[in-house]
Design an enzyme around this catalytic site. Sequence first.
Site, PDB file in Angstrom:
ATOM      1  N   ASP A  82       0.843  -1.209   0.000  1.00 50.02           N
ATOM      2  CA  ASP A  82       0.000   0.000   0.000  1.00 50.02           C
ATOM      3  C   ASP A  82       0.875   1.255   0.000  1.00 50.02           C
ATOM      4  OD1 ASP A  82      -2.305  -1.510   0.147  1.00 50.02           O
ATOM      5  OD2 ASP A  82      -2.744  -1.027   2.235  1.00 50.02           O
TER       6      ASP A  82
ATOM      7  N   ARG B 252      -1.461  -0.658  -8.412  1.00 48.42           N
ATOM      8  CA  ARG B 252      -2.850  -0.287  -8.085  1.00 48.42           C
ATOM      9  C   ARG B 252      -2.912   1.237  -8.136  1.00 48.42           C
ATOM     10  NH1 ARG B 252      -3.964  -0.939  -2.116  1.00 48.42           N
ATOM     11  NH2 ARG B 252      -4.437  -3.124  -2.525  1.00 48.42           N
TER      12      ARG B 252
HETATM   13  C1  LIG Z   1      -8.874  -1.254  -3.176  1.00 49.08           C
HETATM   14  C2  LIG Z   1      -8.439   0.078  -2.669  1.00 49.08           C
HETATM   15  C3  LIG Z   1      -7.168   0.213  -2.128  1.00 49.08           C
HETATM   16  C4  LIG Z   1      -6.723   1.468  -1.692  1.00 49.08           C
HETATM   17  N1  LIG Z   1      -5.422   1.602  -1.268  1.00 49.08           N
HETATM   18  C5  LIG Z   1      -4.967   2.830  -0.941  1.00 49.08           C
HETATM   19  C6  LIG Z   1      -3.589   3.059  -0.651  1.00 49.08           C
HETATM   20  O1  LIG Z   1      -2.757   2.152  -0.684  1.00 49.08           O
HETATM   21  N2  LIG Z   1      -3.212   4.335  -0.337  1.00 49.08           N
HETATM   22  C7  LIG Z   1      -4.104   5.390  -0.313  1.00 49.08           C
HETATM   23  O2  LIG Z   1      -3.705   6.521  -0.054  1.00 49.08           O
HETATM   24  N3  LIG Z   1      -5.415   5.179  -0.568  1.00 49.08           N
HETATM   25  C8  LIG Z   1      -5.864   3.939  -0.884  1.00 49.08           C
HETATM   26  N4  LIG Z   1      -7.191   3.781  -1.184  1.00 49.08           N
HETATM   27  C9  LIG Z   1      -8.159   4.864  -0.908  1.00 49.08           C
HETATM   28  C10 LIG Z   1      -8.286   5.828  -2.065  1.00 49.08           C
HETATM   29  O3  LIG Z   1      -7.089   6.565  -2.195  1.00 49.08           O
HETATM   30  C11 LIG Z   1      -9.461   6.785  -1.872  1.00 49.08           C
HETATM   31  O4  LIG Z   1      -9.281   7.502  -0.686  1.00 49.08           O
HETATM   32  C12 LIG Z   1     -10.825   6.125  -1.832  1.00 49.08           C
HETATM   33  O5  LIG Z   1     -10.893   5.033  -2.705  1.00 49.08           O
HETATM   34  C13 LIG Z   1     -11.916   7.127  -2.213  1.00 49.08           C
HETATM   35  O6  LIG Z   1     -11.704   7.580  -3.519  1.00 49.08           O
HETATM   36  P1  LIG Z   1     -12.651   7.173  -4.758  1.00 49.08           P
HETATM   37  O7  LIG Z   1     -11.745   6.812  -5.895  1.00 49.08           O
HETATM   38  O8  LIG Z   1     -13.548   6.087  -4.353  1.00 49.08           O
HETATM   39  O9  LIG Z   1     -13.361   8.487  -5.187  1.00 49.08           O
HETATM   40  P2  LIG Z   1     -14.029   9.730  -4.414  1.00 49.08           P
HETATM   41  O10 LIG Z   1     -13.852  10.896  -5.305  1.00 49.08           O
HETATM   42  O11 LIG Z   1     -13.559   9.822  -2.989  1.00 49.08           O
HETATM   43  O12 LIG Z   1     -15.548   9.293  -4.379  1.00 49.08           O
HETATM   44  C14 LIG Z   1     -16.317   9.107  -5.547  1.00 49.08           C
HETATM   45  C15 LIG Z   1     -17.632   8.460  -5.179  1.00 49.08           C
HETATM   46  O13 LIG Z   1     -17.399   7.147  -4.636  1.00 49.08           O
HETATM   47  C16 LIG Z   1     -18.287   6.887  -3.557  1.00 49.08           C
HETATM   48  N5  LIG Z   1     -17.504   6.754  -2.292  1.00 49.08           N
HETATM   49  C17 LIG Z   1     -16.202   7.029  -2.137  1.00 49.08           C
HETATM   50  N6  LIG Z   1     -15.799   6.815  -0.870  1.00 49.08           N
HETATM   51  C18 LIG Z   1     -16.870   6.394  -0.210  1.00 49.08           C
HETATM   52  C19 LIG Z   1     -17.108   6.013   1.135  1.00 49.08           C
HETATM   53  N7  LIG Z   1     -16.138   6.029   2.080  1.00 49.08           N
HETATM   54  N8  LIG Z   1     -18.356   5.612   1.479  1.00 49.08           N
HETATM   55  C20 LIG Z   1     -19.343   5.571   0.543  1.00 49.08           C
HETATM   56  N9  LIG Z   1     -19.179   5.946  -0.748  1.00 49.08           N
HETATM   57  C21 LIG Z   1     -17.975   6.340  -1.116  1.00 49.08           C
HETATM   58  C22 LIG Z   1     -19.231   8.040  -3.505  1.00 49.08           C
HETATM   59  O14 LIG Z   1     -20.314   7.769  -4.354  1.00 49.08           O
HETATM   60  C23 LIG Z   1     -18.409   9.185  -4.082  1.00 49.08           C
HETATM   61  O15 LIG Z   1     -19.171  10.235  -4.576  1.00 49.08           O
HETATM   62  C24 LIG Z   1      -7.617   2.553  -1.703  1.00 49.08           C
HETATM   63  C25 LIG Z   1      -8.896   2.420  -2.250  1.00 49.08           C
HETATM   64  C26 LIG Z   1      -9.300   1.216  -2.740  1.00 49.08           C
HETATM   65  C27 LIG Z   1     -10.656   1.116  -3.359  1.00 49.08           C
END
Ligand SMILES: Cc1cc2nc3c(=O)[nH]c(=O)nc-3n(C[C@H](O)[C@H](O)[C@H](O)COP(=O)(O)OP(=O)(O)OC[C@H]3O[C@@H](n4cnc5c(N)ncnc54)[C@H](O)[C@@H]3O)c2cc1C
Length: 305
Positions: free
Chosen positions: A131, A183
Amino acid sequence: MLTRSALIYLSRKEGLKDFATSFSLFKKLTTRFIAGETIDEAITAIRELNSHGCTASFDHLNESVGSAAETESEVREYLDVLAQISATGIDSNVSIKLTQFGLDIDAELAYQNARRVVEDAARRGNFVRVDMEGSNVTQVTIDIFKRLRSEFGLNDVGIVVQSYLYRTENDVRDLLKIPARIRLCKGAYNEPPEVAFPEKQKVDENYVRVMQLLLSSGTYHGIATHDPKMIEATINFAQREGIGKDAFEFQMLYGIRRDLQEQLARDGYGLRVYVPYGKHWYPYFMRRLAERPANIWFVMKNLFR
Ligand SMILES: Cc1cc2nc3c(=O)[nH]c(=O)nc-3n(C[C@H](O)[C@H](O)[C@H](O)COP(=O)(O)OP(=O)(O)OC[C@H]3O[C@@H](n4cnc5c(N)ncnc54)[C@H](O)[C@@H]3O)c2cc1C
């Protein structure tokens, strides 16, 4: 209303962490995002995901551990997880955080610990995802990953990049030359404008740009997002470029947009769910609330129900 940065700030408050983790009602509220406290509970959650056509990645929650002895128990936990994946036949790999393995204490310790887990995973034909954490450790995380990747295969260990960082496009071009399995996510930490795009639109534009680089590379990558716009952009780009559904996978977090997870799996896309479990759920849980403050209302409603 609590802002994103306030919630991320609270996620680092030790006193609140101790209060929240000992408060059983609070614990109950986390079940939407956290698969339980034990490996067995995580396995049960993963079996359920597998039955819906989704694969998984174990995440033992315990970031920024404070002592070398604690890192040893993290390594043992992951070796146990890898053994249990083999024994049960569930479809899952593992995700690790280098701070969990001692990065804040000594980078060499973190590397040695990660190496033991990657070696075991490689022997079992499994895969370890490193990560990405805060920008203070981006470079050292990439350095350790490259060291691991020089010793292990493409399908043994991979890394994460965050589209909110200015440096990410260059990092990706560099990592693709190795090559490396990546990723792509937007990034979950509070970063200053010196290192990260402050505007969501710029983060999204960079996400699409990097996604296109990844999909065009011929290596199998993970597109991690719940954002329907990013998902649509990925599907459209793949269709336009004749990139098969099996050439990449989507990834989402446990309990977030389950409807979309199952829909994508039904549509024939690879869908991997990141499954966090363990006692130290507080910072992870707070970052999830920070991403979508509407989730606070979900939590409050349940608290007073
Ligand atoms: C498999 C995976 C691994 C990850 N690994 C890392 C990592 O190693 N390092 C790191 O910094 N981050 C990591 N993340 C977190 C990532 O960086 C984001 O903070 C997180 O995924 C929210 O961004 P988004 O792309 O979903 O879009 P956003 O712009 O945050 O959200 C878009 C839409 O997605 C939905 N959504 C998003 N979050 C939520 C929530 N919490 N609850 C409900 N609906 C939601 C909503 O509909 C929102 O309008 C990971 C995420 C995933 C999915």
